[in-house]
Design a protein around this motif. Structure first.
Motif, PDB file in Angstrom:
ATOM      1  N   GLU A 334       0.843  -1.216   0.000  1.00  0.00           N
ATOM      2  CA  GLU A 334       0.000   0.000   0.000  1.00  0.00           C
ATOM      3  C   GLU A 334       0.862   1.243   0.000  1.00  0.00           C
ATOM      4  N   TRP A 335       1.963   1.238   0.759  1.00  0.00           N
ATOM      5  CA  TRP A 335       2.867   2.389   0.773  1.00  0.00           C
ATOM      6  C   TRP A 335       3.505   2.596  -0.591  1.00  0.00           C
ATOM      7  N   ALA A 336       3.803   1.474  -1.311  1.00  0.00           N
ATOM      8  CA  ALA A 336       4.453   1.587  -2.615  1.00  0.00           C
ATOM      9  C   ALA A 336       3.575   2.361  -3.590  1.00  0.00           C
ATOM     10  N   ILE A 337       2.277   2.083  -3.648  1.00  0.00           N
ATOM     11  CA  ILE A 337       1.424   2.795  -4.593  1.00  0.00           C
ATOM     12  C   ILE A 337       1.138   4.213  -4.122  1.00  0.00           C
ATOM     13  N   SER A 338       0.967   4.386  -2.829  1.00  0.00           N
ATOM     14  CA  SER A 338       0.698   5.749  -2.348  1.00  0.00           C
ATOM     15  C   SER A 338       1.924   6.636  -2.521  1.00  0.00           C
ATOM     16  N   ASN A 339       3.120   6.104  -2.283  1.00  0.00           N
ATOM     17  CA  ASN A 339       4.340   6.892  -2.450  1.00  0.00           C
ATOM     18  C   ASN A 339       4.565   7.237  -3.915  1.00  0.00           C
ATOM     19  N   ALA A 340       4.251   6.244  -4.831  1.00  0.00           N
ATOM     20  CA  ALA A 340       4.418   6.523  -6.254  1.00  0.00           C
ATOM     21  C   ALA A 340       3.483   7.637  -6.710  1.00  0.00           C
ATOM     22  N   VAL A 341       2.232   7.617  -6.224  1.00  0.00           N
ATOM     23  CA  VAL A 341       1.273   8.663  -6.610  1.00  0.00           C
ATOM     24  C   VAL A 341       1.693  10.010  -6.015  1.00  0.00           C
ATOM     25  N   GLU A 351      -6.401   8.365  -9.151  1.00  0.00           N
ATOM     26  CA  GLU A 351      -7.046   7.770  -7.978  1.00  0.00           C
ATOM     27  C   GLU A 351      -6.724   6.278  -7.928  1.00  0.00           C
ATOM     28  N   TYR A 352      -6.588   5.779  -6.732  1.00  0.00           N
ATOM     29  CA  TYR A 352      -6.291   4.346  -6.592  1.00  0.00           C
ATOM     30  C   TYR A 352      -7.104   3.761  -5.444  1.00  0.00           C
ATOM     31  N   GLU A 353      -7.312   2.476  -5.559  1.00  0.00           N
ATOM     32  CA  GLU A 353      -8.015   1.701  -4.522  1.00  0.00           C
ATOM     33  C   GLU A 353      -7.159   0.492  -4.173  1.00  0.00           C
ATOM     34  N   PHE A 354      -6.858   0.378  -2.916  1.00  0.00           N
ATOM     35  CA  PHE A 354      -6.035  -0.744  -2.448  1.00  0.00           C
ATOM     36  C   PHE A 354      -6.915  -1.676  -1.610  1.00  0.00           C
ATOM     37  N   THR A 397      -5.282  -5.039  -5.902  1.00  0.00           N
ATOM     38  CA  THR A 397      -5.882  -6.076  -5.067  1.00  0.00           C
ATOM     39  C   THR A 397      -4.828  -7.118  -4.731  1.00  0.00           C
ATOM     40  N   VAL A 398      -4.773  -7.484  -3.462  1.00  0.00           N
ATOM     41  CA  VAL A 398      -3.848  -8.529  -2.989  1.00  0.00           C
ATOM     42  C   VAL A 398      -4.665  -9.478  -2.113  1.00  0.00           C
TER      43      VAL A 398
END
Length: 472
Positions: A334-341, A351-354, A397-398
């Motif tokens: 989750e941190w990886a996608i939020s940090n990339a954005v 916008e993203y949904e984890f 999704t994981v």
């Protein structure tokens, strides 16, 4: 008969008997009674008159060689009776010759051949004479093989000879008929053969084919064992190679952590020292003494140092993600996608949904090396979306399925991408993703969505060998 020893015998109530020893036949006896002209069957005296041979043109009795008697005188209870023995030999004919079929008498001259599997032959004869009734003839049969050995002998009033269960080979049959006066017919002789079984070509070919099939099966089994051993050796080598590659990857990660630690402990410490020195430096109070000089502003210098420090911290976090070790795989993803954005320019943000299972870290039993490779793969996939997809919404999704396999899915609504499409150039990013996936025996795939966008999927089996062999 035929010069064989013979004798006449008068009996009381049995008529007149004649006995002889015939070569090849043995003892043969005939009986004369009222049917042959005797007045009575009770005889008490017998006299043979030797008056010379009669009946034959040369003075000998036909069929009875050396028989010099011409007549017999017999005393009976009804008077004296004179009896002259017959000298004419009977004729002998074949009435039936039967194997699997009925043979014609003319076939006797050429010889009869019984084809396989026939091994039985029936011979039936009939004799004809002037002074002997048909039922009073005696028939002598002899059956010999090709070596002259006697196989069967028969003497009876039955003119039939059954030859059964004969072995393959050649045979010869001799037959004669005897009258009441023991006058023999001309011998009837013929040869026949019992065929051998033909060479079993079909059976032999089937046997040869069976042997070849067994040899082929044996050879195939041996080759299969060799292939199995080779496959096992290759699998073992593959596992060792996968372990070595994973070890190298883990070593690279350890080197990344060392570099991050050095940057954090040394470079950031030096930058903090510069910040302290900057705080102690006075700002320029007057204008520039010379034309072109710029006045010193400590706040600007401090801001630059802080920017460099933040970039180094970002690099350190990228080299060694602390979230993966501190809070687990789910939080790190989750941190990886939020940090990339967060680091994207404003026009490119999306916008993203984890979505992740709450107990992912408890249920996922992956080693440290495997978790790191999964994180790096997700990080690279997110980076590809940020740089190339031009997406406005991303779903991350994981989850773990019922078998315990990890399924990681990134779905965007961008321009769409499929590495299998013609003309699509794949760079180091996709190669790196595939290489990392092979290290942990995971499967990765890209699929273009019908409405636009791409679905990236990573599936990692729980029982993968590489995950168990991961080195700490």
């Amino acid at each position: 008969a035929d010069g064989s020893p013979h004798a006449w015998c008068a009996t009381a109530g049995g008529g007149l008997l004649r006995a002889a020893l015939v070569e090849g036949v043995g003892r043969i006896v005939s009986r004369l009674d009222a049917e042959q002209g005797l007045a009575s069957a009770n005889a008490f005296a017998l006299l043979r008159l030797e008056t010379g041979a009669t009946g034959g043109a040369d003075g000998n009795e036909v069929g009875v060689k050396g028989n010099e008697e011409s007549s017999l005188w017999l005393g009976t209870n009804r008077g004296l009776v004179s009896y002259t023995p017959g000298a004419s030999p009977p004729s002998l004919t074949v009435t039936r010759l039967l194997s699997a079929r009925l043979h014609h008498a003319d076939e006797l001259r050429a010889g009869i051949g019984l084809p396989y599997p026939q091994n039985n032959l029936t011979l039936e004869l009939a004799a004809l004479g002037s002074r002997t009734f048909p039922e009073q003839f005696q028939y002598a049969f002899t059956l010999r093989d090709a070596q002259g050995r006697e196989i069967k002998r028969k003497l009876s009033n039955d003119g039939q000879l059954l030859m059964e269960n004969l072995t393959p080979g050649s045979y010869r049959v001799e037959a004669r008929a005897f009258t009441q006066d023991l006058v023999a017919s001309e011998p009837l002789a013929f040869a026949f053969t019992v065929g051998r079984a033909p060479f079993p070509w079909t059976t032999t070919m089937l046997a040869v084919l069976l042997i070849l099939a067994l040899v082929a099966l044996t050879w195939g089994a041996v080759q299969n064992r060799k292939i199995a051993r080779t496959s096992d050796a290759l699998a073992e080598a593959h596992h060792e190679l996968a372990g070595a590659r994973l070890n190298l990857a883990n070593e690279a990660e350890r080197e990344r952590r060392r570099i991050a630690r050095d940057l954090h402990d040394q470079t950031l410490a030096d930058l903090r020292s510069l910040l302290l020195l900057t705080d102690q430096m006075p700002a320029s109070s007057g204008g520039a003494k010379n034309e072109g000089d710029v006045g010193f502003d400590p706040s600007v210098f401090r801001a630059e140092i802080e920017a460099v420090s933040n970039e180094i911290r970002r690099i350190c976090e990228d080299l060694s993600p602390s979230a993966l070790d501190n809070v687990g795989l789910a939080a790190a993803l989750e941190w990886a996608i939020s940090n990339a954005v967060a680091h994207l320019p404003a026009p490119q943000k999306f916008e993203y949904e984890f979505v992740c299972d709450e107990d992912l870290d408890e249920r996922a039993e992956f080693e440290t090396g495997a978790r790191m490779q999964i994180y790096r793969i997700a990080q690279e996939a997110i980076s590809n979306i940020c740089r190339h997809a031009a997406a406005t919404r991303v779903s991350f999704t994981v989850k773990l399925d019922e078998a315990g396999d990890l399924i990681l899915k990134l779905e965007d609504n961008g321009t769409g991408f499929n590495p299998k499409d013609r003309g699509v150039k794949t760079g180091r990013g996709l190669s790196g993703i595939r290489a990392r996936a092979s290290l942990i025996e995971a499967d990765v795939s890209w699929k273009r969505k019908n409405g636009g966008g791409t679905v990236f999927t990573l599936r990692k089996a729980r029982s993968a060998v590489a995950s168990r062999a991961a080195l700490q």
